[in-house]
Design an enzyme around this catalytic site. Structure first.
Site, mmCIF file in Angstrom:
data_model
loop_
_atom_site.group_PDB
_atom_site.id
_atom_site.type_symbol
_atom_site.label_atom_id
_atom_site.label_comp_id
_atom_site.label_asym_id
_atom_site.label_seq_id
_atom_site.Cartn_x
_atom_site.Cartn_y
_atom_site.Cartn_z
ATOM 1 N NE ARG A 91 -55.949 -34.383 -74.519
ATOM 2 C CZ ARG A 91 -55.667 -34.181 -75.771
ATOM 3 N NH1 ARG A 91 -55.171 -33.032 -76.146
ATOM 4 N NH2 ARG A 91 -55.853 -35.116 -76.661
ATOM 5 C CE LYS A 116 -59.717 -34.102 -76.829
ATOM 6 N NZ LYS A 116 -60.224 -34.917 -77.945
ATOM 7 N N GLY A 150 -51.931 -31.746 -69.722
ATOM 8 C CA GLY A 150 -53.326 -31.307 -69.591
ATOM 9 C C GLY A 150 -53.780 -30.359 -70.687
ATOM 10 N NE ARG A 171 -64.565 -40.828 -72.150
ATOM 11 C CZ ARG A 171 -63.934 -40.173 -73.105
ATOM 12 N NH1 ARG A 171 -63.245 -40.831 -73.994
ATOM 13 N NH2 ARG A 171 -63.975 -38.861 -73.161
ATOM 14 C CG ASP A 227 -59.563 -44.955 -73.913
ATOM 15 O OD1 ASP A 227 -59.192 -46.018 -74.437
ATOM 16 O OD2 ASP A 227 -58.957 -43.889 -74.074
ATOM 17 C CG ASN A 228 -60.585 -42.949 -77.674
ATOM 18 O OD1 ASN A 228 -60.682 -42.264 -76.651
ATOM 19 N ND2 ASN A 228 -59.456 -43.109 -78.313
HETATM 20 P P1 AMP Z 1 -56.765 -39.771 -76.054
HETATM 21 O O1 AMP Z 1 -55.590 -40.285 -76.819
HETATM 22 O O2 AMP Z 1 -57.016 -38.303 -76.263
HETATM 23 O O3 AMP Z 1 -58.001 -40.588 -76.251
HETATM 24 O O4 AMP Z 1 -56.364 -39.881 -74.518
HETATM 25 C C1 AMP Z 1 -56.001 -41.078 -73.871
HETATM 26 C C2 AMP Z 1 -55.733 -40.792 -72.423
HETATM 27 O O5 AMP Z 1 -54.616 -39.917 -72.275
HETATM 28 C C3 AMP Z 1 -56.879 -40.094 -71.692
HETATM 29 O O6 AMP Z 1 -56.867 -40.529 -70.354
HETATM 30 C C4 AMP Z 1 -56.486 -38.649 -71.783
HETATM 31 O O7 AMP Z 1 -57.086 -37.865 -70.778
HETATM 32 C C5 AMP Z 1 -54.976 -38.722 -71.606
HETATM 33 N N1 AMP Z 1 -54.295 -37.578 -72.238
HETATM 34 C C6 AMP Z 1 -54.145 -37.361 -73.557
HETATM 35 N N2 AMP Z 1 -53.450 -36.230 -73.775
HETATM 36 C C7 AMP Z 1 -53.155 -35.704 -72.556
HETATM 37 C C8 AMP Z 1 -52.459 -34.534 -72.108
HETATM 38 N N3 AMP Z 1 -51.910 -33.672 -72.961
HETATM 39 N N4 AMP Z 1 -52.368 -34.345 -70.783
HETATM 40 C C9 AMP Z 1 -52.904 -35.210 -69.908
HETATM 41 N N5 AMP Z 1 -53.557 -36.322 -70.264
HETATM 42 C C10 AMP Z 1 -53.699 -36.573 -71.573
HETATM 43 MG MG MG Z 2 -59.762 -40.698 -75.551
#
Ligand code: AMP
Ligand code: MG
Length: 492
Positions: free
Chosen positions: A91, A111, A124, A181, A250-251
């Site tokens: 996203r 984002k 997304g 990352r 990944d973070n």
């Molecule tokens: P995050 O929890 O934000 O670190 O995201 C973990 C993974 O989930 C990453 O690959 C993000 O791109 C994906 N992701 C999180 N929220 C969404 C969303 N609303 N739509 C698509 N992908 C998402």
């Molecule tokens: Mg993340």
């Protein structure tokens, strides 16, 4: 369209397997909520144009600026210990890179800008609540001197997103030294693509660790550099009572910045076992676990780099293990140096580590408010009668009193005058942090009532965290019992 971003894109020149070329998904009604003008100036961007309807359309992803790379980056990652071979920007879209006023290359990313080939089941999009939380906390961290991604802008999209609760959709413009990352390395290592791992390592060295290029063993120097920056970063978090909440690989930024603010929070009462994130049921990412988890994440990075460290894997593993062994020393010395400064010690004595650790232990036993305890101690550095105000924060006052006697004896041996010590302590012990209940109140006002005044005010207060102002007294206070927030949500 005229050229409003002086893009100088390097990541998009890497092999095509590193990303997907994709444009943001247009949105119906972009509306600017906030523009970070000082940051825009630092990036060499025209703030007045960004604040115009045309600029807001770009910041909402409704229009792509000239020269944009417009890519979604590929990455993998361990989420709560489980390896996921493909995550990626589901996203987010990297608009491109600019060179800032200090000559530093910075990513500009949207984002919440729509689906990408990495979206899996997601929409997304981002909700207004999480966007405001990331904006507030990342900017507060920057003001507190912590390496972090920044927030350039927040815009409403004019759409609703399906979350609990349903809320307005928003896009955050995030600025980072890079969005590379640990999980970016894992993406290629998991595919056995040694050439890609090497190309990524070379890119990272050129961009973030140029001194490693001169080293005898550049990839080892890279690994050691990331270890040192992560150790320093986590020490800073610990000294602010900050809990990231989702320290998945990944973070975990290769540049050593705090990244991906989700269900993060600053602690009020000190308890090392504190967890806020609703998705962290095992307490994996509790406050006190952050240093060992950082080392765990760095170990995953080291595994990816093993083939680059030596021709023979056994030798590579040995080299990696030695480098990882350096984490504890880096972390402990950074942590102790910061803690000593927070307690007003400008010289070093043999018993200082014990005195420092004992303060943390007393705070934990007494469930003292983390931020206020250090701040009030700074006040007491010049006037011992202020010690009562520190003591009042402790559930067991006797535990604090015993420590305070030792502390007073110790600072009596310091060369600084007490007013200078007080000033030095106030410069490292913030009075204002974005306390969780304040962040929640800001989000409620914005989401429920379209009222952004509390958001603006909290941003203004936390932009100067070390200078106390009488009119902002309520921002320094811990939550009343009915205001306490026990859980935070990522809202993704
Ligand atoms: P995050 O929890 O934000 O670190 O995201 C973990 C993974 O989930 C990453 O690959 C993000 O791109 C994906 N992701 C999180 N929220 C969404 C969303 N609303 N739509 C698509 N992908 C998402
Ligand atoms: Mg993340």
């Amino acid at each position: 369209m005229t050229f409003h971003f002086p893009f100088d894109n390097s990541y998009a020149a890497l092999p095509e397997t590193f990303f997907a070329r994709v444009a943001p998904t247009p949105v119906p009604a972009p509306r600017l909520i906030k523009l970070n003008r000082p940051l825009a100036a630092q990036l060499g961007l025209d703030a007045d144009w960004l604040a115009s309807p045309e600029g807001a359309a770009v910041l909402a992803g409704a229009q792509l600026p000239d020269g944009a790379a417009s890519i979604a980056m590929a990455y993998a990652g361990h989420q709560f210990g489980q390896f996921v071979p493909q995550l990626g920007d589901g996203r987010a879209i990297l608009l491109g890179e600019v060179i800032d006023k200090d000559g530093v290359r910075r990513d500009i990313q949207l984002k919440g800008s729509g689906r990408t080939p990495f979206s899996r089941m997601g929409d997304g999009r981002a909700g207004l609540g999480p966007v405001l939380r990331e904006y507030i906390v990342s900017e507060a961290m920057a003001a507190l001197g912590v390496p972090t991604t920044r927030s350039l802008a927040a815009v409403l999209t004019g759409e609703q997103v399906i979350r609990d609760p349903i809320q307005p959709g928003a896009v955050l413009t995030r600025v980072a030294s890079s969005h590379i990352r640990v999980g970016t390395f894992q993406f290629f290592a998991a595919r056995g693509d040694r050439d890609a791992v090497q190309a990524l390592a070379d890119h990272v060295i050129a961009r973030h660790y140029p001194e490693a290029a001169q080293a005898e063993a550049p990839y080892l120097a890279l690994l050691e550099g990331v270890i040192a920056r992560q150790a320093e970063l986590i020490a800073r978090w610990m000294m602010l009572g900050f809990i990231h909440g989702v320290m998945n690989t990944d973070n975990c930024s290769i540049a050593g910045e705090t990244i991906d603010y989700g269900p993060c929070a600053f602690m009020d009462r000190f308890d090392p076992k504190t967890v806020y994130s609703s998705i962290d049921q095992m307490g994996r990412y509790a406050y006190g676990n952050q240093p060992p988890i950082a080392l765990w994440n760095l170990t995953r990075l080291a595994e990816c780099l093993v083939p680059l460290l030596a021709a023979d894997d056994d030798k590579g593993v040995e080299i990696a293990q030695t480098a990882l062994g350096g984490f504890a020393e880096h972390f402990n010395s950074a942590y102790l140096a910061r803690l000593a400064a927070k307690l007003g010690l400008s010289t070093v004595q043999a018993d200082d580590p014990q005195l420092c650790q004992d303060f943390m232990a007393a705070m934990a036993r007494g469930r003292a408010d983390f931020t206020l305890a250090f701040r009030r101690l700074s006040d007491a550095a010049a006037d011992p009668s202020d010690l009562c105000a520190v003591q009042a924060l402790f559930a067991d006052p006797a535990g604090f009193d015993e420590w305070a006697v030792r502390w007073q004896q110790r600072i009596a041996a310091e060369p600084l005058k007490s007013v200078d010590r007080q000033a030095a302590m106030r410069a490292v012990n913030p009075v204002y942090i974005p306390r969780n209940h304040l962040v929640e109140a800001v989000i409620r006002a914005a989401v429920d009532r379209d009222d952004f005044a509390p958001f603006d005010e909290l941003l203004a207060v936390t932009a100067n965290p070390f200078r106390e102002l009488p009119e902002f007294e309520r921002y320094a206070q811990p939550p009343q019992p009915h205001e306490e927030v026990l859980q935070t949500f990522c809202g993704t």
